[in-house]
Design a protein around this motif. Structure first.
Motif, mmCIF file in Angstrom:
data_model
loop_
_atom_site.group_PDB
_atom_site.id
_atom_site.type_symbol
_atom_site.label_atom_id
_atom_site.label_comp_id
_atom_site.label_asym_id
_atom_site.label_seq_id
_atom_site.Cartn_x
_atom_site.Cartn_y
_atom_site.Cartn_z
ATOM 1 N N SER A 62 0.822 -1.209 0.000
ATOM 2 C CA SER A 62 0.000 0.000 0.000
ATOM 3 C C SER A 62 0.858 1.262 0.000
ATOM 4 O O SER A 62 0.583 2.209 -0.754
ATOM 5 N N ALA A 63 1.890 1.270 0.813
ATOM 6 C CA ALA A 63 2.759 2.449 0.880
ATOM 7 C C ALA A 63 3.459 2.697 -0.451
ATOM 8 O O ALA A 63 3.566 3.843 -0.908
ATOM 9 N N ILE A 64 3.930 1.632 -1.072
ATOM 10 C CA ILE A 64 4.581 1.774 -2.381
ATOM 11 C C ILE A 64 3.570 2.271 -3.409
ATOM 12 O O ILE A 64 3.858 3.174 -4.203
ATOM 13 N N LEU A 241 -3.030 -7.847 -3.856
ATOM 14 C CA LEU A 241 -3.252 -7.246 -5.173
ATOM 15 C C LEU A 241 -4.186 -6.034 -5.114
ATOM 16 O O LEU A 241 -3.823 -4.950 -5.612
ATOM 17 N N PRO A 242 -5.370 -6.122 -4.518
ATOM 18 C CA PRO A 242 -6.214 -4.914 -4.477
ATOM 19 C C PRO A 242 -5.660 -3.822 -3.582
ATOM 20 O O PRO A 242 -6.081 -2.663 -3.696
ATOM 21 N N ASN A 292 -12.972 -0.897 2.325
ATOM 22 C CA ASN A 292 -11.753 -1.514 1.798
ATOM 23 C C ASN A 292 -10.801 -1.923 2.911
ATOM 24 O O ASN A 292 -10.238 -3.025 2.885
ATOM 25 N N GLN A 293 -10.599 -1.045 3.875
ATOM 26 C CA GLN A 293 -9.661 -1.364 4.955
ATOM 27 C C GLN A 293 -10.119 -2.570 5.749
ATOM 28 O O GLN A 293 -9.308 -3.411 6.160
ATOM 29 N N VAL A 314 -12.691 -8.059 -5.808
ATOM 30 C CA VAL A 314 -13.542 -7.292 -6.722
ATOM 31 C C VAL A 314 -14.106 -6.059 -6.018
ATOM 32 O O VAL A 314 -14.106 -4.946 -6.567
ATOM 33 N N THR A 315 -14.579 -6.218 -4.800
ATOM 34 C CA THR A 315 -15.206 -5.116 -4.071
ATOM 35 C C THR A 315 -14.199 -4.014 -3.762
ATOM 36 O O THR A 315 -14.488 -2.820 -3.938
ATOM 37 N N ILE A 316 -13.012 -4.381 -3.305
ATOM 38 C CA ILE A 316 -11.979 -3.383 -3.007
ATOM 39 C C ILE A 316 -11.617 -2.603 -4.266
ATOM 40 O O ILE A 316 -11.492 -1.371 -4.250
ATOM 41 N N THR A 317 -11.462 -3.322 -5.371
ATOM 42 C CA THR A 317 -11.107 -2.663 -6.631
ATOM 43 C C THR A 317 -12.198 -1.700 -7.076
ATOM 44 O O THR A 317 -11.923 -0.548 -7.449
ATOM 45 N N GLU A 318 -13.451 -2.152 -7.037
ATOM 46 C CA GLU A 318 -14.555 -1.297 -7.473
ATOM 47 C C GLU A 318 -14.723 -0.094 -6.543
ATOM 48 O O GLU A 318 -15.027 1.011 -7.000
#
Length: 373
Positions: A62-64, A241-242, A292-293, A314-318
């Motif tokens: 996440s930081a990157i 990934l998400p 998302n968190q 899918v949900t995090i991405t959307e």
């Protein structure tokens, strides 16, 4: 010594716009991350790695991503491979050690080469067109791969192929990147995630030692699925990934807040941040990212079933895409100009949809599982 993650974000963000414009591979970013010991963070301790847990890996990804997401995707793939190595006893010990130690010592990267022009995404089924022909010394690989994320910086290629037997074997052949017969076709020129270097790769009589067929099985007799291993892999996938694309949305939110605080239209005579409708919109963004968190934490705790993990991805991405879109509604033309980073964040976050599992697959599989008698 590893600096605070906020400092890593700031360092990588300095070159993000330039990398997006040029599409150049982020060699300097990856060298910096190796210097901090982050490219071997998921490697087992017995090989010199940190053997970090999923929660720690997620925080780093996440930081990157908040700084430069193309770099984050390359690192994410690195972590997922090292996690698979730690849980997969089918790889010869010598190769597990070689891949892991090279990551620790020199920051060597690994990724899969799976997608092909004729086949499309392997997740949709079918046999690969890449063929491993048997020779007296081992194998020779011939084929054509697409979307090979990080190829310009990889040291190890995990190539999905089939053997030339009458009853073919299918699986993974591990190939050192410097093997003869490997050609990169520089074709990656996408809307977003432009610095991933996800070019095409042509394989022409690439020699591979016999022992480097690391995970192969008869195509008509695949091994019985290991439900626990599949579930663990799905959770790892959903945890990392998400997180790349949620990180993009976090960066977009941060830019929006700063812009709303300093933007003072003449007709208003006060910052846009003072408007209730603007505050409401930001609250909606925060609601999406709060979900998302929660999902990311549960995936890092391996709390999901396989179907739930795929739904989480899918949900995090959307939600990340929706959050950036809401940021664009508040900023108007200012958000769409290339002078500001928001339009870059939007192009990058849209790329989250192309990763396996795609939305329809995750939803259909979840529905099938729910409807089982």
């Amino acid at each position: 010594m590893q600096p605070p993650l906020e400092q890593i974000t700031e360092q990588l963000a300095q070159q993000a716009a330039a990398l997006d414009r040029s599409g150049e591979f982020p060699h300097a970013n990856l060298a910096l991350l190796h210097e901090y010991g982050l490219l071997s963070l998921a490697c087992e301790q017995r090989y010199g790695g940190a053997e970090a847990n999923l929660s720690t890996l997620q925080q780093v990804v996440s930081a990157i991503a908040q700084g430069e997401p193309s770099t984050a995707l390359i690192v994410c793939m690195q972590y997922l491979h090292h996690l698979r190595l730690a849980s997969n006893a089918s790889w010869p010990e010598s190769l597990r050690g070689a891949v892991s130690r090279s990551a620790v010592q020199s920051g060597a990267l690994i990724n899969s080469l799976r997608v092909e022009p004729e086949l499309g995404s392997p997740a949709r089924g079918g046999l690969p067109h890449t063929v491993a022909a048997r020779t007296s010394a081992g194998w020779r690989l011939n084929g054509h791969k697409l979307y090979t994320t990080g190829i310009e910086g990889l040291s190890w290629l995990a190539i999905w192929a089939r053997s030339d037997d009458d009853n073919p074997q299918v699986g993974t052949w591990l190939v050192p990147r410097d093997s003869p017969g490997i050609t990169i076709k520089r074709s990656w020129d996408h809307l977003g995630m432009r610095a991933t270097g996800s070019h095409e790769v042509i394989l022409q009589d690439v020699p591979v030692p016999l022992s480097h067929a690391v995970e192969i099985y008869p195509a008509d007799r695949p091994p019985a699925p290991d439900t626990a291993q599949i579930q663990a892999a799905a959770n790892a996938h959903a945890a990392l990934l998400p997180a790349v694309y949620d990180g993009v949305a976090q960066a977009a939110r941060r830019w929006l807040i700063a812009w709303l605080r300093q933007r003072v239209p003449a007709s208003l005579g006060a910052p846009l941040a003072s408007l209730a409708r603007v505050q409401e919109n930001l609250g909606q963004i925060d609601g999406l990212l709060l979900v998302n968190q929660s999902l990311l934490r549960q995936a890092a705790a391996r709390a999901f079933s396989t179907e739930q993990a795929n739904l989480a991805k899918v949900t995090i991405t959307e939600n990340a895409i929706a959050a950036v879109e809401k940021a664009l509604t508040q900023s108007g033309n200012h958000g769409l100009t290339r002078h500001n980073p928001l339009e870059r964040h939007y192009r990058n976050v849209l790329c989250g949809r192309i990763h396996t599992p795609q939305n329809d697959s995750a939803w259909i599989n979840a529905g099938k599982a729910a409807l089982k008698p």
